[in-house]
Write a protein that holds these residues in place. Structure first.
Motif, short mmCIF file in Angstrom:
data_model
loop_
_atom_site.label_atom_id
_atom_site.label_comp_id
_atom_site.label_asym_id
_atom_site.label_seq_id
_atom_site.Cartn_x
_atom_site.Cartn_y
_atom_site.Cartn_z
N PHE A 4 -20.88 -48.39 -0.46
CA PHE A 4 -19.94 -49.67 -0.33
C PHE A 4 -18.74 -48.25 -0.09
N SER A 19 -13.04 -52.49 3.85
CA SER A 19 -14.28 -51.27 3.19
C SER A 19 -15.58 -51.68 3.80
N LEU A 45 -17.11 -55.18 -6.78
CA LEU A 45 -18.35 -54.54 -5.52
C LEU A 45 -19.78 -54.56 -5.77
N ILE A 51 -15.89 -60.40 -2.08
CA ILE A 51 -14.55 -59.63 -2.58
C ILE A 51 -13.79 -60.91 -2.98
#
Length: 290
Positions: A4, A19, A45, A51
């Protein structure tokens, strides 16, 4: 498991956070202003979980999908685009542009078979984000296979407002809409007035006459108007869960539902996108503050 990574993009005109997971724009704020793209105070996450907030990419189906004129049960909900690690294109990155790509070769045939687009659907998607005084997000899908492909897509944009029950969404007054809060999802005639909120609102507006006309969110609490311009999108979804559903969401804090409204560029249901071999389509959304 993927990594991530959250990337900050900052220039003289604005700032954004993105992201790699989902190629997900988390926030965007013009210089000196409060954020226009909203995210909750805490985000989760976790691989396989979408998300909340920001701009999830809904692709290649919306909700549980649509095929042959009827709803079906595709998984994951809202497609695999928002729960996949996209490839960051470092070679094209600047302080005002970010690009991500996603390729059908990265997914197994069982997942791709849910497209119902021939035995071996092949595509690649490019997502370009231009960041400045305004932000433009553009999802371009190319059919790399030998047969047509059909898909749904949306940019599920959460817009930051002072209090959703005090805003007005203008620009959709002449559009019929599907009321997604009702089990039979009826087609409702154009309301002839701005959209306002006093409970859950979940509507798919049919924008055949003027799909690219601006939608304006008038916000007296923050003292601004957000302009939303969609491209390549025959529909627009307007959504807020309201108090009962909003406070019941596990990834939202109590009362956070008041701070956003979703206005989405959408192609779904009988307005799904059909690409012949070699064809491409771009679905886009541009945001600005007036």
């Amino acid at each position: 498991m993927g990594t991530f990574l959250l990337r900050d993009v900052i220039n003289a005109d604005s700032s954004a956070s993105i992201s790699d997971y989902g190629a997900h724009v988390l926030t965007w704020a013009p210089a000196g202003q409060s954020p226009v793209i909203w995210r909750p105070a805490a985000i989760q996450l976790r691989e396989g979980t979408a998300i909340r907030g920001g701009v999830p990419i809904i692709f290649p189906w919306f909700n549980t999908g649509w095929d042959g004129g009827r709803p079906v049960s595709k998984k994951p909900k809202h497609g695999f685009g928002r729960v996949s690690f996209w490839t960051y294109d470092e070679a094209t990155a600047t302080d005002s542009h970010t690009r991500y790509t996603l390729d059908s070769a990265d997914f197994d045939d069982d997942l791709l078979a849910q497209l119902h687009s021939g035995d071996h659907p092949r595509f690649h998607a490019t997502y370009d984000i231009e960041i400045g005084e305004r932000i433009t997000m553009a999802l371009t899908v190319s059919n790399d296979g030998d047969e047509p492909i059909t898909y749904e897509a949306a940019l599920h944009t959460y817009l930051h407002v002072g209090d959703v029950e005090r805003i007005a969404v203008n620009g959709l007054e002449t559009c019929d809409y599907l009321d997604n809060t009702r089990a039979d999802v009826p087609r409702c005639p154009a309301a002839g007035e701005p959209v306002t909120f006093s409970g859950m609102v979940d509507r798919t507006y049919l924008r055949d006459a003027a799909p690219d006309a601006p939608v304006l969110i008038d916000d007296p609490v923050l003292g601004r108007t957000i302009e939303v311009v969609n491209g390549g999108a025959p529909q627009a979804v307007v959504w807020n869960p309201g108090q009962a559903a909003g406070d019941a969401m596990g990834d939202l804090g109590t009362g956070e539902w008041r701070g956003f409204v979703c206005v989405e560029a959408v192609a779904r249901l009988d307005r799904s996108i059909v690409l012949a071999p070699g064809e491409t389509h771009t679905l886009s959304q541009t945001l600005a503050v007036r």
